[in-house]
Design an enzyme around this catalytic site. Structure first.
Site, PDB file in Angstrom:
ATOM      1  N   ASP A 143       0.833  -1.209   0.000  1.00 30.67           N
ATOM      2  CA  ASP A 143       0.000   0.000   0.000  1.00 30.67           C
ATOM      3  C   ASP A 143       0.862   1.251   0.000  1.00 30.67           C
ATOM      4  O   ASP A 143       1.947   1.269   0.596  1.00 30.67           O
ATOM      5  CB  ASP A 143      -0.907  -0.021   1.240  1.00 30.67           C
ATOM      6  CG  ASP A 143      -2.033   0.981   1.141  1.00 30.67           C
ATOM      7  OD1 ASP A 143      -2.356   1.428   0.019  1.00 30.67           O
ATOM      8  OD2 ASP A 143      -2.601   1.332   2.194  1.00 30.67           O
TER       9      ASP A 143
ATOM     10  N   ASN B 211       1.446   3.355  -2.996  1.00 28.31           N
ATOM     11  CA  ASN B 211       2.008   3.807  -4.269  1.00 28.31           C
ATOM     12  C   ASN B 211       1.471   5.176  -4.686  1.00 28.31           C
ATOM     13  O   ASN B 211       2.223   6.047  -5.123  1.00 28.31           O
ATOM     14  CB  ASN B 211       1.694   2.795  -5.380  1.00 28.31           C
ATOM     15  CG  ASN B 211       2.468   1.501  -5.235  1.00 28.31           C
ATOM     16  OD1 ASN B 211       3.450   1.434  -4.506  1.00 28.31           O
ATOM     17  ND2 ASN B 211       2.017   0.469  -5.917  1.00 28.31           N
TER      18      ASN B 211
ATOM     19  N   ARG C 228       0.067   7.576  -2.799  1.00 31.40           N
ATOM     20  CA  ARG C 228       0.516   8.655  -1.908  1.00 31.40           C
ATOM     21  C   ARG C 228       1.983   8.979  -2.127  1.00 31.40           C
ATOM     22  O   ARG C 228       2.397  10.128  -2.044  1.00 31.40           O
ATOM     23  CB  ARG C 228       0.264   8.246  -0.449  1.00 31.40           C
ATOM     24  CG  ARG C 228      -1.137   8.554   0.036  1.00 31.40           C
ATOM     25  CD  ARG C 228      -1.458   7.847   1.323  1.00 31.40           C
ATOM     26  NE  ARG C 228      -1.738   6.425   1.087  1.00 31.40           N
ATOM     27  CZ  ARG C 228      -1.927   5.559   2.065  1.00 31.40           C
ATOM     28  NH1 ARG C 228      -1.824   5.940   3.319  1.00 31.40           N
ATOM     29  NH2 ARG C 228      -2.203   4.297   1.782  1.00 31.40           N
TER      30      ARG C 228
ATOM     31  N   ARG D 124      -0.361   8.867 -10.137  1.00 29.36           N
ATOM     32  CA  ARG D 124      -0.382   7.628  -9.369  1.00 29.36           C
ATOM     33  C   ARG D 124       0.339   6.501 -10.113  1.00 29.36           C
ATOM     34  O   ARG D 124       0.974   5.649  -9.496  1.00 29.36           O
ATOM     35  CB  ARG D 124      -1.829   7.216  -9.085  1.00 29.36           C
ATOM     36  CG  ARG D 124      -2.565   8.145  -8.130  1.00 29.36           C
ATOM     37  CD  ARG D 124      -4.017   7.729  -7.981  1.00 29.36           C
ATOM     38  NE  ARG D 124      -4.134   6.395  -7.442  1.00 29.36           N
ATOM     39  CZ  ARG D 124      -4.140   6.100  -6.134  1.00 29.36           C
ATOM     40  NH1 ARG D 124      -4.007   7.075  -5.244  1.00 29.36           N
ATOM     41  NH2 ARG D 124      -4.263   4.869  -5.723  1.00 29.36           N
TER      42      ARG D 124
ATOM     43  N   ASN E   3     -10.315  -2.929  -6.636  1.00 20.29           N
ATOM     44  CA  ASN E   3      -9.494  -2.008  -7.436  1.00 20.29           C
ATOM     45  C   ASN E   3     -10.059  -1.772  -8.834  1.00 20.29           C
ATOM     46  O   ASN E   3      -9.705  -0.790  -9.494  1.00 20.29           O
ATOM     47  CB  ASN E   3      -8.066  -2.537  -7.562  1.00 20.29           C
ATOM     48  CG  ASN E   3      -7.268  -2.396  -6.284  1.00 20.29           C
ATOM     49  OD1 ASN E   3      -6.314  -3.133  -6.044  1.00 20.29           O
ATOM     50  ND2 ASN E   3      -7.646  -1.454  -5.425  1.00 20.29           N
TER      51      ASN E   3
ATOM     52  N   GLU F 127       0.754 -13.305  12.419  1.00 18.12           N
ATOM     53  CA  GLU F 127       1.234 -12.126  13.130  1.00 18.12           C
ATOM     54  C   GLU F 127       1.107 -10.931  12.180  1.00 18.12           C
ATOM     55  O   GLU F 127       1.512 -11.011  11.020  1.00 18.12           O
ATOM     56  CB  GLU F 127       2.693 -12.312  13.548  1.00 18.12           C
ATOM     57  CG  GLU F 127       2.920 -13.442  14.534  1.00 18.12           C
ATOM     58  CD  GLU F 127       2.199 -13.227  15.855  1.00 18.12           C
ATOM     59  OE1 GLU F 127       2.096 -12.049  16.294  1.00 18.12           O
ATOM     60  OE2 GLU F 127       1.732 -14.213  16.445  1.00 18.12           O
TER      61      GLU F 127
END
Length: 247
Positions: A19, A21, A23, A32, A67, A206
């Site tokens: 996550d 890319n 920004r 973008r 997406n 985890e």
């Protein structure tokens, strides 16, 4: 960083929600698409680093079913980038003994993407090192819904007793049936969401969240995540005392 890692306790399967890319590109004053292209470099870096350190499976959330709702320009650019990247990197995968696989609604991808993906998977199918799994047009709910439908169909056709159905009966219809569940899930960019990714499989994973945007995520960041994983106690519902007694 590698000197701080216990090489006898490397997670067998790492999953990553890539996550940030967009920004990252915005910070650079670019489109973008530029962020997505830079994100491909991070994919290559992290894939090779994971294989080198002994990870057996690496699953990357490359494109979700949601997406498809993004602007057509961005979606088309992503699909073109996917085609060119797979075609360009197939020989690198072969060189590094990495097998390519994919999960998701692959039939919904453009034909060119399907062809390149199938070609790369065929070319790397005999590789025995790490398996790189691309989640494309994928979502956890979509996968689970299809698994439940298939199981219900089997139950109807074979007149199965519903009370006899176990988790393993569902798992055989999941797209990840040939892979172990991830021990470690990484998400970049500071967001603390699962975003419909591997919902069944990460029940005991985890979770590791980092503020680093995906194009900036490198080898040291991967090592940081693995080191954090190794510092945790994985109890699977048991107490620390029970685990220590067993060990």
């Amino acid at each position: 960083m590698m000197s701080k890692i216990d090489l006898t306790n490397i997670p067998k399967h790492i999953a990553i929600i890539m996550d940030g890319n967009g920004r990252w590109a915005k910070k650079k004053g670019s489109l973008r698409v530029f962020g997505h292209k830079s994100g491909v470099k991070a994919v290559k870096t992290v894939t090779e680093a994971a294989a080198e350190i002994g990870v057996k499976y690496l699953t990357l959330y490359a494109f979700s079913t949601e997406n498809w709702n993004r602007p057509d320009l961005e979606v088309n650019a992503l699909m073109q980038l996917l085609v060119s990247t797979i075609k360009k990197e197939t020989q690198t995968l072969i060189k590094n003994n990495i097998k390519l696989d994919a999960i998701g609604n692959i039939q919904s991808l453009p034909k060119a993407c399907q062809r390149e993906l199938k070609s790369a998977m065929e070319a790397t199918k005999e590789n025995t090192g790490m398996t790189l799994v691309l989640a494309l047009s994928y979502s956890g709910r979509w996968e689970m819904l299809n698994a439940f439908k298939s199981l219900l169909k089997e139950a109807k056709e074979q007149d199965l007793d519903l009370d006899s159905i176990e988790a393993k009966d569902i798992e055989k219809y999941l797209m990840t049936k040939n892979f172990p569940d991830p021990e470690l899930l990484i998400r970049t960019s500071g967001e603390m969401r699962i975003s419909n990714f591997l919902l069944w499989q990460i029940a005991y994973s985890e979770l590791y969240f980092t503020d680093v945007l995906w194009p900036d995520f490198g080898v040291d960041n991967l090592y940081d995540a693995i080191q954090a994983y190794q510092q945790r106690e994985r109890r699977f519902g048991k107490t620390s005392e029970q685990l220590n007694k067993v060990s």
